[in-house]
Design a protein around this motif. Structure first.
Motif, mmCIF file in Angstrom:
data_model
loop_
_atom_site.group_PDB
_atom_site.id
_atom_site.type_symbol
_atom_site.label_atom_id
_atom_site.label_comp_id
_atom_site.label_asym_id
_atom_site.label_seq_id
_atom_site.Cartn_x
_atom_site.Cartn_y
_atom_site.Cartn_z
ATOM 1 N N ARG A 32 22.601 41.053 -19.245
ATOM 2 C CA ARG A 32 23.443 41.631 -18.184
ATOM 3 C C ARG A 32 22.925 43.009 -17.782
ATOM 4 O O ARG A 32 22.879 43.351 -16.600
ATOM 5 C CB ARG A 32 24.901 41.718 -18.635
ATOM 6 N N THR A 33 22.542 43.787 -18.792
ATOM 7 C CA THR A 33 21.989 45.115 -18.522
ATOM 8 C C THR A 33 20.711 44.999 -17.709
ATOM 9 O O THR A 33 20.521 45.711 -16.715
ATOM 10 C CB THR A 33 21.712 45.862 -19.838
ATOM 11 N N ASP A 75 19.853 42.591 -15.761
ATOM 12 C CA ASP A 75 20.154 42.102 -14.421
ATOM 13 C C ASP A 75 20.565 43.263 -13.518
ATOM 14 O O ASP A 75 20.129 43.343 -12.369
ATOM 15 C CB ASP A 75 21.253 41.039 -14.462
ATOM 16 N N ARG A 76 21.367 44.176 -14.043
ATOM 17 C CA ARG A 76 21.731 45.369 -13.266
ATOM 18 C C ARG A 76 20.487 46.194 -12.961
ATOM 19 O O ARG A 76 20.325 46.717 -11.864
ATOM 20 C CB ARG A 76 22.757 46.214 -14.020
ATOM 21 N N GLU A 77 19.600 46.303 -13.945
ATOM 22 C CA GLU A 77 18.372 47.064 -13.743
ATOM 23 C C GLU A 77 17.453 46.365 -12.749
ATOM 24 O O GLU A 77 16.755 47.029 -11.978
ATOM 25 C CB GLU A 77 17.667 47.294 -15.080
ATOM 26 N N LYS A 109 18.436 44.700 -10.168
ATOM 27 C CA LYS A 109 18.985 45.086 -8.864
ATOM 28 C C LYS A 109 18.606 46.527 -8.526
ATOM 29 O O LYS A 109 18.328 46.855 -7.369
ATOM 30 C CB LYS A 109 20.502 44.907 -8.855
#
Length: 136
Positions: free
Chosen positions: A76-77, A79-81, A83
């Motif tokens: 999840r981390t 995936d944010r990175e 983006k």
């Protein structure tokens, strides 16, 4: 490198009478964005290696569940990175076309202190505040 570490990179020091978004400022922010991007890519690669190395069979079901939850959090981390990397790439493109440092909504200069804190900012603080109020 965490966001905090990234923010500790050298800040641009405005010189008296200096033109906004001059060559030196552009170079500074471009460098800052590239360093940040490279670190995010490196972190993503290390996560892939970590997951591949640690995903061997775990005998205990509780240990396996803990490991899977850790992997899910890391993914999840990342995936944010991912983006954020896309936003950095977009910002680097904006630098190349010569629009960096100006609000996409009203066209005014974005304060250097704001760009230091958030180099991917594409709105001045006033326009961003109004946009956030509309979201609520």
């Amino acid at each position: 490198m965490s966001q905090t570490d990234y923010q500790d990179l050298a800040h641009y020091h405005l010189k008296k009478g200096e033109e906004f978004m001059n060559e030196e400022q552009i170079k500074h922010f471009k460098n800052k964005l590239n360093i940040w991007r490279d670190q995010l890519v490196s972190d993503a690669e290390s996560t892939i290696n970590h997951i591949q190395e640690d995903s061997t069979q775990v005998a205990d079901i509780n240990d396996r569940a803990t490991l899977e939850e850790e992997f899910a959090l890391e993914l999840r981390t990342r995936d944010r990175e991912r983006k954020l990397i896309a936003k950095i790439d977009k910002t680097l493109h904006i630098i190349e076309i010569g629009d960096y440092g100006y609000c996409k909504t009203c066209g005014t200069e974005i304060a250097l202190i704001r760009l230091e804190a958030r180099p991917t900012a594409d709105e001045c603080i006033d326009c961003k505040t109004i946009a956030e109020k509309r979201e609520v």
